[in-house]
Design a protein around this motif. Structure first.
Motif, mmCIF file in Angstrom:
data_model
loop_
_atom_site.group_PDB
_atom_site.id
_atom_site.type_symbol
_atom_site.label_atom_id
_atom_site.label_comp_id
_atom_site.label_asym_id
_atom_site.label_seq_id
_atom_site.Cartn_x
_atom_site.Cartn_y
_atom_site.Cartn_z
ATOM 1 N N GLU A 217 0.832 -1.201 0.000
ATOM 2 C CA GLU A 217 0.000 0.000 0.000
ATOM 3 C C GLU A 217 0.862 1.245 0.000
ATOM 4 O O GLU A 217 2.019 1.224 0.447
ATOM 5 N N VAL A 218 0.274 2.321 -0.502
ATOM 6 C CA VAL A 218 0.931 3.634 -0.494
ATOM 7 C C VAL A 218 0.097 4.567 0.356
ATOM 8 O O VAL A 218 -1.066 4.832 0.040
ATOM 9 N N ASP A 219 0.703 5.045 1.462
ATOM 10 C CA ASP A 219 0.002 5.927 2.396
ATOM 11 C C ASP A 219 0.430 7.363 2.122
ATOM 12 O O ASP A 219 1.598 7.735 2.318
ATOM 13 N N THR A 220 -0.507 8.162 1.630
ATOM 14 C CA THR A 220 -0.212 9.567 1.319
ATOM 15 C C THR A 220 -0.628 10.504 2.440
ATOM 16 O O THR A 220 -0.597 11.720 2.272
ATOM 17 N N GLY A 221 -1.025 9.944 3.566
ATOM 18 C CA GLY A 221 -1.447 10.772 4.676
ATOM 19 C C GLY A 221 -2.954 10.875 4.774
ATOM 20 O O GLY A 221 -3.542 10.612 5.822
ATOM 21 N N SER A 222 -3.580 11.293 3.699
ATOM 22 C CA SER A 222 -5.038 11.416 3.701
ATOM 23 C C SER A 222 -5.723 10.210 3.081
ATOM 24 O O SER A 222 -6.889 9.931 3.367
#
Length: 498
Positions: A217-222
Motif C-alpha cells: 500500500e501507499v500511504d499519502t497521509g489522507s
C-alpha cells in the motif's frame, strides 16, 4: 342487520365501498403472477458423496451409516432414504412440509461439516442438493450453425447469455454443451532436453508468472492506495516471452522450447438438435417472478438476437417453452369462469323473466370475482390452476345470496311497503339464513386446513380462496343487494319484468 342499515341509510357510502373493493381487486389482479401450479416448497435435501473404488458394502458402512447417524437428530426430518453404489453414496432426506427447504438444507450442511472428519480418506466432500421446482428452466433455447463449437460457446456466453440476463425476472441463463476456448502449449521434447528444461519448470513458471501480484500500500497521509503489479498475460503471443529457466547467464523463454496454438477445452456436457451438435441455453426465472412475463421477454429477445446479433448461418431457436402450457391452462380456466358466469346469468333471466332482476343478481358475479383477487394477492398466492379452480367451483354460489335477498325485498314491496322499509325488513327476515349459508360454504373449505399428506402444500390456495369468497358472498348479498334493489326496482313493487 347493521350492514343492511348502512347500505340503505347511506347509499353513496355503500357504493364507494363497492368501488374501492373493485379498484383494489383490479390493482391486485394486475400484480398477480401467472403460474401453472401453486408455488410449492417441498423440503427434500440430498447428500451425494463420491468414494472412488469402494464397493457398495464399504460405501454403506463407511459413508452412509455415519451420515444417517448425524442427520437423524435434525428437527423436522420425516424420512431418510439411502442408496449405496459402487464408488458413490446417495442419502435423501424428506422433511415435514412445515419446514422451509432452505432451512433444511442449511441444517444438513451443518451436520455434514461435523461428519466429514469421520469419513474415510478416499471419500470426497459431500455435495448437498436441494429440490427446488423454481430451478426448472422456463425456456430452453438451441444455438446452432456453421461455426466451430468453441466459437458458438463464446457467442453464447458473451452475447446471448448477458442479453437474456438483462430481462426482468431472469435469474440464470446456463449454457449446456459448450466447449470453452483455451490456449494449447505444445512442448518440444528435443529442445527441452537441449536447454535442460523439465515439464515441472514450465508449469511452475506458468503458475507463478501468469497472475497479478499484490505489492502493498501507499500511504499519502489522507488516503491509502493499494498497489498491484499486473502480471496476467493479455495476449496469447506473450506466453512465448515468459521466462522458464536459465542456461548459463542467458534466460530461456517458453518460445525456445514450445509453440502455442488456439485450442478448445474439455467438453463436459452435450446438447443435440435434430441429431446434430448444438448448444443449449436454459433460462431459469428468479424466485417469485412471473413465468409468463419472463417467457414473453425471452421470446422478444430471441427475435431481436436473430435479427441483429447472429452471424450468417447461425440460428437461435426456442425448443421448449414451459410458459405455453401455463398460458393455455390459465386461459382455459379463465374461459370456463366467463362461460359459467354467463350461463348463470342467463338461467337467472329465464326463471325470473326480468332484466332488472338479472342485472341486480348479475352484478355480484364480476364484483365478487374481482374483489377476491385482493384476498388472493394478500395471501401471497398466484393465479394458477388451483386458485382458478376454486373460483370456478364457487361461481354458481355467487348469486345465491343476492337472489334470495332480492326476492324477499320485492315480496315486501308488493305488500305496499316503502322501499326503505321493504329493504330493511326483507333483509332482516333472511339475514341469519344468508349468514348460515355463507358459513356452510366456509365450513366446506375449512377441513382442507387439517388434511394430511403432501397435498397439503397444493390445497391452501383453494382453502384461502374459498374462505375469502365466503366472506365476500355475505358482503355482496347483505350490502349490495338491498342497495341495488332500491336503485333499480320500480316503485310500487310491480312486476319485475314490466
Amino acid at each position: 342487520m347493521w350492514l343492511t342499515r348502512i347500505s340503505v341509510g347511506q347509499p353513496v357510502f355503500a357504493a364507494m365501498v363497492m368501488i374501492a373493493i373493485t379498484v383494489l381487486g383490479f390493482a391486485s389482479f394486475a400484480r398477480l403472477p401467472i403460474e401453472q401450479f401453486p408455488d410449492v416448497d417441498f423440503p427434500v435435501v440430498a447428500a451425494v458423496v463420491s468414494y472412488p473404488g469402494a464397493s457398495p458394502e464399504a460405501v454403506e458402512a463407511d459413508v452412509i451409516e455415519p451420515i444417517e447417524e448425524a442427520v437423524s437428530t435434525i428437527a423436522g426430518i420425516d424420512e431418510v432414504q439411502s442408496t449405496a453404489r459402487t464408488g458413490s453414496a446417495l442419502v435423501v432426506m424428506f422433511f415435514d412440509l412445515e419446514v422451509q427447504s432452505a432451512t433444511a438444507a442449511q441444517d444438513v450442511r451443518d451436520k455434514m461439516a461435523a461428519v466429514e472428519a469421520r469419513l474415510p480418506d478416499g471419500a470426497e466432500d459431500p455435495t448437498i442438493l436441494r429440490f427446488d421446482p423454481a430451478e426448472l428452466p422456463v425456456v430452453s433455447l438451441a444455438l446452432s450453425g456453421e461455426m466451430e463449437a468453441r466459437d458458438l460457446t463464446e457467442l453464447a456466453e458473451d452475447v446471448i447469455a448477458p442479453r437474456l440476463l438483462a430481462i426482468q425476472g431472469v435469474g440464470r441463463a446456463s449454457v449446456v454443451g459448450g466447449t470453452p476456448r483455451q490456449i494449447d502449449i505444445l512442448l518440444d521434447p528435443d529442445r527441452m532436453n537441449a536447454f535442460g528444461i523439465g515439464v515441472e519448470q514450465v508449469t511452475a513458471a506458468l503458475a507463478a508468472e501468469n497472475r497479478d501480484q499484490p505489492a502493498g500500500e501507499v500511504d499519502t497521509g489522507s488516503t491509502v492506495q493499494t498497489v498491484t503489479v499486473e502480471g496476467r498475460i493479455k495476449r496469447a503471443e506473450d506466453f512465448l516471452d515468459l521466462p522458464i529457466g536459465n542456461q548459463g547467464a542467458l534466460p530461456v523463454t517458453l518460445g525456445d522450447v514450445a509453440t502455442i496454438q488456439s485450442g478448445q477445452g474439455e467438453t463436459t456436457s452435450l446438447a443435440l438438435l435434430d441429431g446434430e451438435r448444438a448448444l443449449a441455453l436454459d433460462v431459469v426465472k428468479q424466485q417469485g417472478a412471473n413465468t409468463v412475463e419472463v417467457a414473453q421477454g425471452v421470446r422478444a429477445a430471441v427475435e431481436e438476437l436473430n435479427a441483429q446479433d447472429m452471424p450468417p448461418g447461425v440460428h437461435l431457436d426456442i425448443i421448449r417453452d414451459n410458459a405455453v402450457e401455463v398460458e393455455q391452462s390459465y386461459h382455459s380456466v379463465q374461459n370456463m369462469l366467463i362461460e359459467g358466469a354467463a350461463l348463470a346469468t342467463v338461467i337467472v333471466f329465464l326463471f325470473l323473466n326480468s332484466w332488472r332482476s338479472t342485472l341486480i343478481t348479475g352484478l355480484t358475479l364480476p364484483i365478487s370475482v374481482i374483489g377476491t383477487m385482493t384476498v388472493i394477492y394478500a395471501l401471497g398466492f398466484t393465479l394458477n390452476i388451483m386458485t382458478l379452480l376454486a373460483l370456478s367451483l364457487a361461481i354458481g354460489l355467487l348469486i345465491d345470496d343476492a337472489i334470495v335477498v332480492r326476492e324477499n325485498i320485492v315480496r315486501h314491496l308488493r305488500m305496499g311497503k316503502p322501499h326503505r322499509r321493504a329493504a330493511l325488513e326483507g333483509t332482516d327476515e333472511i339475514g341469519l339464513a344468508v349468514l348460515a349459508t355463507t358459513l356452510s360454504i366456509v365450513a366446506v373449505f375449512l377441513p382442507v386446513a387439517f388434511m394430511e399428506g403432501d397435498h397439503r402444500a397444493v390445497l391452501p390456495p383453494v382453502r384461502g380462496d374459498g374462505l375469502g369468497r365466503g366472506a365476500d358472498l355475505a358482503l355482496r348479498g347483505l350490502h349490495a343487494g338491498p342497495d341495488a334493489v332500491l336503485g333499480l326496482v320500480r316503485p310500487g313493487g310491480g312486476p319485475a319484468g314490466a
